[in-house]
Structures are given as structure tokens and as C-alpha cells.
Design an enzyme around this catalytic site. Structure first.
Site, PDB file in Angstrom:
ATOM      1  N   CYS A 120       0.866  -1.173   0.000  1.00  0.00           N
ATOM      2  CA  CYS A 120       0.000   0.000   0.000  1.00  0.00           C
ATOM      3  C   CYS A 120       0.905   1.226   0.000  1.00  0.00           C
ATOM      4  O   CYS A 120       1.666   1.439   0.962  1.00  0.00           O
ATOM      5  CB  CYS A 120      -0.920  -0.005   1.219  1.00  0.00           C
ATOM      6  SG  CYS A 120      -2.046   1.384   1.163  1.00  0.00           S
ATOM      7  N   CYS A 167      -3.293   6.996  -4.961  1.00  0.00           N
ATOM      8  CA  CYS A 167      -3.055   5.554  -4.837  1.00  0.00           C
ATOM      9  C   CYS A 167      -1.633   5.177  -5.275  1.00  0.00           C
ATOM     10  O   CYS A 167      -1.328   5.115  -6.471  1.00  0.00           O
ATOM     11  CB  CYS A 167      -4.076   4.750  -5.639  1.00  0.00           C
ATOM     12  SG  CYS A 167      -4.027   2.978  -5.208  1.00  0.00           S
TER      13      CYS A 167
HETATM   14  O1  PYC Z   1      -1.809   3.828  -1.926  1.00  0.00           O
HETATM   15  O2  PYC Z   1      -1.385   1.850  -2.734  1.00  0.00           O
HETATM   16  C1  PYC Z   1      -2.125   2.653  -2.190  1.00  0.00           C
HETATM   17  C2  PYC Z   1      -3.476   2.223  -1.782  1.00  0.00           C
HETATM   18  C3  PYC Z   1      -4.091   1.038  -2.055  1.00  0.00           C
HETATM   19  C4  PYC Z   1      -5.351   1.094  -1.478  1.00  0.00           C
HETATM   20  C5  PYC Z   1      -5.482   2.310  -0.864  1.00  0.00           C
HETATM   21  N1  PYC Z   1      -4.328   2.993  -1.074  1.00  0.00           N
END
Ligand code: PYC
Length: 311
Positions: A85, A236
Site C-alpha cells: 500500500c 493511490c
Molecule cells: O496507496 O497503494 C495505495 C493504496 C491502495 C489502497 C489504498 N491505497
């Protein structure tokens, strides 16, 4: 149980500092499997309501198996473990700095999908993460989505599995989070029905829609559906890694060239890559996190929702 909460570009992380389950010995993959199989109540009590909410990612610190790693971590959400993550890794670095356990400089964290390198910048809020090798598995996969027609996207790995759609038919603004969530959930179901998976049948649990950025200094804006049905407030980290793999494979971004990825709420990461050994890319994600609370969770046996509200 002591937890420290942080947010990275708006996306929350809850790091368990003390009071988590003992997962015994073995590799991090084995201990992560034990967390998911044997400690569902622990995970639910940390991230689900009434103590948490759908968007929180839990980060359980466990003893590293490698001497060169300052921490080993297993990430989990409202549904399952996460291999990696990105936002939570940035949040974890800032949390460890808040605790005085790391100083600005280079560090390594062990995750179930591999070791990631972390640079904590001098302000102790900005972090660059060199993620695990990321790659595109399939280009231009088309699926029919109930009520929306045909969607074409790429399947790529960035520490988690993603389906990336270039041109969102719905404007990527916070006001549209409900319809964006509905659409991406339908895309995910269509992929499942069509049998489209990652390597070794892995579930494609994250869906990313892309469009033009709102801020002219950014290259693109995204909306990311997470496995448990919430959306990522940040751009993300693992999704950006999958995006970099696609940009590299399409010859759109050169090694070392910077790309600014904006999230649906307008927060940004600066991202770039180096070529991976034997293919793919080694992504670098830079973002900022802030600690929001340092708290003790209380578990009262008389509390009917002590183990989280589960539908
Ligand atoms: O930042 O990789 C990320 C992530 C995955 C799900 C929520 N954040």
C-alpha cells in the site's frame, strides 16, 4: 491497543504500535496469511466502524525477517490483506518519525510482496517510496459493463492488481464519487464475469479511471476503487505504480521523467520510474503524510460492537 493515525494526501492509515496479535514466526507471507485466516476479529475491530471506517488501511508492525529492514508491515483493509500500500507506506514512515524510531534519510520496509525503499525527507512529512517491480500484464482488454457499454483498459500490477481505463466517461470530481463508485464496481464485476484476472488467477480488486487534471501543473487525475468498495482519497501509490508500468510500456514517459498524478479530491503524488531488471518498472512515488492522532483503542467485553460492525 496503541494506534497512530495519519493521512497521506487525504487517505487514512491506522498503524498498530502495540497490542496487535502475535503471528508467530515464518516468512512475512506466512504471517500475513495467518493474520487473514486467524485474526479477522482483530482486523475488523481496528478498521471497521465504530472505531474506523471503510477507507482506513490498517498497518500491523511485525518483527522483520531481514536485518536491513527497519520495519516489517502487513497492510489490511475492511475486506482483506493488501500486498502493498503506497499511501500507507508514506504514512508509516511519517508515523515512525513521529515516534522517533526513524530519522530523515533512507530506510527499508519489508512487506509481503517484497522490500520497499523509503526516503524520509528533512521535513519529516514528505516521503519517497521506491516500490516493488511493477508491470503491465495485458493491454486493451475490453469488457461489457451493465448499463454503460463497452470499456477497454489495461491490466497491471503495482503491488496490487489494477484495471486502468484511460478516459473516464464521468467527470473525475468529488461531487461524482457516488456514480464513479457505482461504475467502477460494475467494471470490476464485468471483469470477474469475463474471467479477466491478474497473474495466477489473482483478483483484480482495484479499478482506476483516468481523465484530465484540474490543476494545470498535473499530468492526469484519477479515481480509484479499493477492494472493500471505498475510493482512494490519494492518487493511490500502488495504482500510480501500475500507471507508470503502462506509461512506460506505451513509450509515453521516459525513465526518470516526472509525472504528477492528481486524485479525485485534488491531492497529488510526484511519480517516476526506472526500468526494472528483466522488464517492467521500478516506480518511485513521492507524497506527504501527517499524523492525526496517537490513541489507545478500548475493548469493552460488554460492547456488542467491540469487534466492529459487520454487515
Ligand atoms: O496507496 O497503494 C495505495 C493504496 C491502495 C489502497 C489504498 N491505497
Amino acid at each position: 491497543m496503541r494506534v497512530i493515525d495519519s493521512h497521506t494526501a487525504g487517505e487514512p492509515t491506522r498503524t498498530v504500535i502495540e497490542g496487535g496479535p502475535d503471528l508467530g514466526s515464518g516468512s512475512l507471507v506466512e504471517r500475513a496469511a495467518r493474520l487473514e485466516a486467524e485474526h479477522i476479529d482483530f482486523c475488523a475491530s481496528v478498521v471497521l466502524e465504530p472505531r474506523g471506517h471503510d477507507a482506513i488501511i490498517g498497518a500491523l508492525l511485525v518483527p522483520p525477517t531481514r536485518d536491513d529492514c527497519v520495519a516489517a508491515v502487513i497492510y489490511f483493509n475492511n475486506l482483506q490483506n493488501l500486498g502493498m500500500c503506497g499511501h500507507a507506506t508514506i504514512g508509516l514512515a511519517v508515523t515512525l518519525a513521529h515516534l522517533g524510531r526513524i530519522d530523515p534519510g533512507h530506510h527499508k520496509f519489508e512487506t509481503p510482496v517484497g522490500v520497499v525503499e523509503v526516503l524520509l525527507h528533512d521535513d519529516a512529512n514528505t516521503v519517497s517510496v521506491v516500490n516493488v517491480k511493477s508491470y503491465r500484464l495485458h493491454k486493451d482488454v475490453s469488457v461489457d459493463v451493465e448499463g454503460h457499454g463497452r470499456f477497454t483498459g489495461d491490466v497491471a500490477y503495482g503491488g496490487n492488481w489494477f484495471f486502468l481505463v484511460k478516459d473516464s466517461p464521468i467527470e473525475l470530481i468529488a461531487e461524482n464519487i457516488r456514480p464513479l463508485t457505482d461504475l467502477t464496481q460494475k467494471i470490476r464485476s464485468a471483469l470477474e464475469e469475463a474471467g479477466v484476472t491478474g497473474t495466477d488467477g489473482a483478483w483484480i480488486d482495484h479499478i482506476e479511471l483516468f481523465g484530465s487534471s484540474v490543476d494545470a501543473s498535473a499530468n492526469s487525475r484519477n479515481f480509484v476503487l479499493c477492494p472493500g468498495g471505498s475510493y482512494d482519497r490519494s492518487p493511490c501509490g500502488t495504482g500510480c505504480s501500475a500507471k507508470l508500468a503502462c506509461l512506460a510500456a506505451d513509450g509515453i514517459l521516459e525513465p526518470g521523467q516526472e509525472w504528477i498524478q492528481e486524485s479525485v479530491i485534488g491531492s497529488t503524488y510526484r511519480i517516476s520510474y526506472q526500468p526494472g531488471t528483466g522488464g517492467g518498472v521500478v516506480p518511485k512515488i513521492t507524497g506527504q503524510a501527517f499524523v492525526t492522532s496517537d490513541a489507545n483503542l478500548v475493548f469493552n467485553p460488554a460492547d456488542p460492537y467491540s469487534k466492529g460492525i459487520r454487515p
